[in-house]
Design a protein around this motif. Structure first.
Motif, PDB file in Angstrom:
ATOM      1  N   GLN A 289       0.836  -1.208   0.000  1.00  0.00           N
ATOM      2  CA  GLN A 289       0.000   0.000   0.000  1.00  0.00           C
ATOM      3  C   GLN A 289       0.870   1.257   0.000  1.00  0.00           C
ATOM      4  OE1 GLN A 289      -2.479  -0.497   3.460  1.00  0.00           O
ATOM      5  NE2 GLN A 289      -4.028  -1.696   2.354  1.00  0.00           N
TER       6      GLN A 289
ATOM      7  N   GLN B  46       2.579   1.686  -3.410  1.00  0.00           N
ATOM      8  CA  GLN B  46       1.634   2.187  -4.414  1.00  0.00           C
ATOM      9  C   GLN B  46       1.350   3.674  -4.207  1.00  0.00           C
ATOM     10  OE1 GLN B  46      -1.755  -0.459  -4.143  1.00  0.00           O
ATOM     11  NE2 GLN B  46      -1.015  -1.704  -5.868  1.00  0.00           N
ATOM     12  N   ALA B  47       1.189   4.088  -2.964  1.00  0.00           N
ATOM     13  CA  ALA B  47       0.938   5.502  -2.665  1.00  0.00           C
ATOM     14  C   ALA B  47       2.121   6.362  -3.102  1.00  0.00           C
ATOM     15  CB  ALA B  47       0.661   5.682  -1.176  1.00  0.00           C
TER      16      ALA B  47
ATOM     17  N   SER C  43       4.335   5.593  -5.484  1.00  0.00           N
ATOM     18  CA  SER C  43       4.357   5.602  -6.957  1.00  0.00           C
ATOM     19  C   SER C  43       3.318   6.558  -7.515  1.00  0.00           C
ATOM     20  CB  SER C  43       4.106   4.199  -7.507  1.00  0.00           C
ATOM     21  OG  SER C  43       5.174   3.354  -7.188  1.00  0.00           O
ATOM     22  N   GLN C  44       2.119   6.533  -6.948  1.00  0.00           N
ATOM     23  CA  GLN C  44       1.047   7.418  -7.410  1.00  0.00           C
ATOM     24  C   GLN C  44       1.392   8.885  -7.171  1.00  0.00           C
ATOM     25  OE1 GLN C  44      -2.473   5.939  -5.457  1.00  0.00           O
ATOM     26  NE2 GLN C  44      -2.852   4.393  -7.029  1.00  0.00           N
ATOM     27  N   LYS C  45       2.097   9.146  -6.093  1.00  0.00           N
ATOM     28  CA  LYS C  45       2.498  10.520  -5.782  1.00  0.00           C
ATOM     29  C   LYS C  45       3.471  11.052  -6.839  1.00  0.00           C
ATOM     30  CE  LYS C  45       5.156  13.186  -2.460  1.00  0.00           C
ATOM     31  NZ  LYS C  45       5.943  13.146  -1.233  1.00  0.00           N
TER      32      LYS C  45
ATOM     33  N   GLN D  16       4.095   9.703  -9.979  1.00  0.00           N
ATOM     34  CA  GLN D  16       3.741   9.471 -11.378  1.00  0.00           C
ATOM     35  C   GLN D  16       3.408  10.767 -12.128  1.00  0.00           C
ATOM     36  OE1 GLN D  16       0.444   6.787 -11.997  1.00  0.00           O
ATOM     37  NE2 GLN D  16       1.082   6.357 -14.097  1.00  0.00           N
TER      38      GLN D  16
END
Length: 183
Positions: A84, A87-88, A90-92, A94
């Motif tokens: 989790q 992923q957070a 990576s999303q930040k 991207q």
């Protein structure tokens, strides 16, 4: 027999009356590489690219530092929590990566558009130069071999390079206005 001789004399006379064609060639690569407008355009984009690279490198350093920090922190968490957090993270980052890619592509596109314009201006200048100096043809010599050989006296690369740079320095951005005649 008289008709054959008369016919040959007419042909020889007609051939001698034909206007001599004025043909020369330029080394396209040499002219474009020595064209001050191209040099200035490359310099402008080098400066922009250097600024972009510094900014990209700064962002990469922040990314690396934050990644190390998160790796240390999540190593103590459960596998599900680790996933989790990863992923957070990576999303930040991207959108930042996408923005950097987009900016780099835009810079490359702008550079290509400006270089196409420089080449078009060079070609227009050479065309106008040829017209004003009475050339029937000005051929382009390049690596592909469009002119494999030409006598040195037909090579007007240096003359054209000097003329196009003089026109550029004079502020003639269209390069079609004043073209000096050869002396």
């Amino acid at each position: 027999m008289k008709k054959v001789i008369l016919g040959l004399m007419v042909l020889v006379g007609a051939a001698s009356c034909q206007e001599q064609q004025k043909i020369a060639f330029i080394d396209n690569g040499e002219v474009i590489n020595d064209y001050q407008m191209k040099i200035d355009t490359e310099g402008k984009f080098k400066t922009q690219n250097d600024i972009f690279s510094k900014r990209r490198d700064s962002i990469a350093m922040v990314y690396q530092m934050e990644m190390q920090s998160i790796q240390q922190r999540i190593s103590k968490l459960s596998p599900q929590k680790q996933q989790q957090e990863s992923q957070a993270f990576s999303q930040k980052w991207q959108p930042v990566q996408q923005q950097m890619q987009m900016q780099q592509q835009q810079m490359e596109q702008m550079f290509n558009v400006e270089m196409d314009s420089v080449i078009s201006k060079m070609n227009a200048f050479v065309e106008d130069y040829g017209k004003k100096n009475g050339y029937t043809f000005i051929l382009g010599k390049n690596q592909a071999g469009s002119v494999v050989y030409g006598i040195e006296s037909s090579d007007i690369t240096e003359v054209v390079t000097t003329a196009i740079n003089e026109a550029y320095k004079a502020g003639d951005t269209d390069t079609k206005e004043e073209v000096k005649s050869e002396e």
